[in-house]
Design a protein around this motif. Structure first.
Motif, PDB file in Angstrom:
ATOM      1  N   MET E  56       0.811  -1.213   0.000  1.00 28.56           N
ATOM      2  CA  MET E  56       0.000   0.000   0.000  1.00 28.56           C
ATOM      3  C   MET E  56       0.849   1.272   0.000  1.00 28.56           C
ATOM      4  SD  MET E  56      -3.087  -1.000  -0.347  1.00 28.56           S
ATOM      5  CE  MET E  56      -3.519  -2.739  -0.623  1.00 28.56           C
ATOM      6  N   PRO E  60      -0.328   5.070  -3.720  1.00 22.55           N
ATOM      7  CA  PRO E  60      -0.712   6.436  -4.125  1.00 22.55           C
ATOM      8  C   PRO E  60       0.101   6.936  -5.326  1.00 22.55           C
ATOM      9  CG  PRO E  60      -0.527   6.297  -1.735  1.00 22.55           C
ATOM     10  CD  PRO E  60      -0.004   4.996  -2.283  1.00 22.55           C
ATOM     11  N   ILE E  98      -7.372   3.971   0.183  1.00 17.08           N
ATOM     12  CA  ILE E  98      -6.277   4.841  -0.269  1.00 17.08           C
ATOM     13  C   ILE E  98      -6.698   5.626  -1.514  1.00 17.08           C
ATOM     14  CG2 ILE E  98      -4.026   4.732  -1.435  1.00 17.08           C
ATOM     15  CD1 ILE E  98      -3.242   2.586   0.635  1.00 17.08           C
ATOM     16  N   LYS E 101      -9.001   8.512  -0.556  1.00 17.49           N
ATOM     17  CA  LYS E 101      -8.276   9.647   0.031  1.00 17.49           C
ATOM     18  C   LYS E 101      -7.550  10.460  -1.037  1.00 17.49           C
ATOM     19  CE  LYS E 101      -7.496   7.697   4.615  1.00 17.49           C
ATOM     20  NZ  LYS E 101      -6.629   6.709   5.264  1.00 17.49           N
TER      21      LYS E 101
END
Lengths: 106, 106, 106, 106, 106, 106
Positions: E56, E60, E98, E101
């Protein structure tokens, strides 16, 4: 029957004696025997870990052990179905194929 | 209470509606409700999969759910101890640390 | 052709009917058919997940499906080469060996 | 001997030339040859990664390479025993079984 | 702009120069630039590998790169939904959280 | 110093006494102390397993232990660089970032 060698001893005793000792004395002789969790629950948990980690080589032995520990065959099928969502479909399909070969030999 | 949005809907409903629908209707609404495996067993199995896969973000919620489904706290501690041998020490240590924070908040 | 059993039904239908139903009705009947992502993209993504997770048993079927969905053979070879960096060399080497057996049978 | 094709080239050279080039020129030709870590240490590390990730297909080749790089057979057995605690028992048992077949062919 | 250090160089250049060189020159400078697979496809594949492996921390950056490479936000949401079945629900839920966000900052 | 509680005992002793006992008496008290593999080698192997499995929570402690056991800092950096090829880039990048924070605190 303390004189009879364990399955691990028979296969690996001369080659990897410490791993066999840890398997026989610590894992099976101590941890699996503890009353804090029933053997039936330990079998459910072990099968779940094997399916989640895709460790298919150890699955037939632990499916048989689960039956011996009181898990029904249809509970194991349902466990693998449930695990499809947590471990992913591929591991579940591999596992159910192994279970079918074990429980429904053609 | 069909009008009340599920936790998944509240957090992710607008962003990932299909994943929420599958989570609410298929995973929790259908699979978890099936009688072929008890909810207590499903909780043991789910916790085992999360620990084995090192999916620590989902662990607190499923530890709480396990308690709600009738697994005792000391059975969960023993489950994680048992899993140290199948999932490896690191995952078990991470999991037991999360369990301690949940069950023994300082 | 609704009367013809699916491959999953043929192999596992009697043994794990719920897993077959979820596979046929939810995974392939619903998710794979959604237009939010093309079937070609879904095949690329599925192959990547199988290689990353080292789920080699399911790889031949999904490589064939990828070809049917419009991914070229050399794109699959390049995908596996790319994945060597993300999933690690061992999974990539196992995958490319399977791909070669499938696409270049000796 | 630059004219002799590498093992990777022989098996995969025509099918996946870029993956072969990266394997031969970057992984083995550059990284493995760097003096910042000895080949013996690289072998210990590689075997540990393969066991931890349950990449059993690549294990026999890297066990042989470890022996060539100066790791003793009993050190490899002890490494796998040690890894049982970090990678879990199932991966260690699969690995020790492969090691036994390699080092103690019946 | 060859004089401008890459992001990897800026962060890790002095500490792990070989890893930075391999990242910049081989992975991004060579493999990602190859025409055998489009950058859009490479992004889909990379995101799938990261979700499947539950990596993870890198997600992003690769979700942003995917957008830059022409993958639409709703395709990424659908990709993660699709991956729930192959990588398991926990990895998909972590990934979708994620993504939300990143794409829907509150 | 048998009266001084181990780190595991201090943190988890009251909550998970069996896991602490297995950690202290079996893993560290017995296995790590065996002479069949040096502590330096055990540290290399343990770090490799942690990186390969992406168990980043346990990495700082084992990097420090590796230094104590005679692995040089630049050998650890090279080990992680080597592991990029076996465990994949994402795990290596996460690991090198942790190593940098430990060895080069800003």
């Amino acid at each position: 029957m303390p004189d009879q060698p364990s399955p691990a001893q028979q296969i690996l005793g001369g080659f990897a004696p410490k791993l066999v000792e840890l398997t026989d004395d610590v894992l099976f002789g101590d941890v699996w025997e503890r009353h804090e969790l029933s053997k039936r629950d330990r079998s459910l948990v072990t099968v779940a870990a094997l399916v989640a980690l895709n460790r298919m080589e150890q699955l037939p032995g632990h499916l048989r052990r689960a039956i011996d520990n009181g898990v029904h065959e249809d509970e194991l099928v349902e466990e693998i179905t449930h695990l499809a969502f947590y471990a992913g479909w591929p591991a579940a399909i591999s596992a159910i194929t192994i279970a079918r070969k074990l429980f429904e030999p053609s």
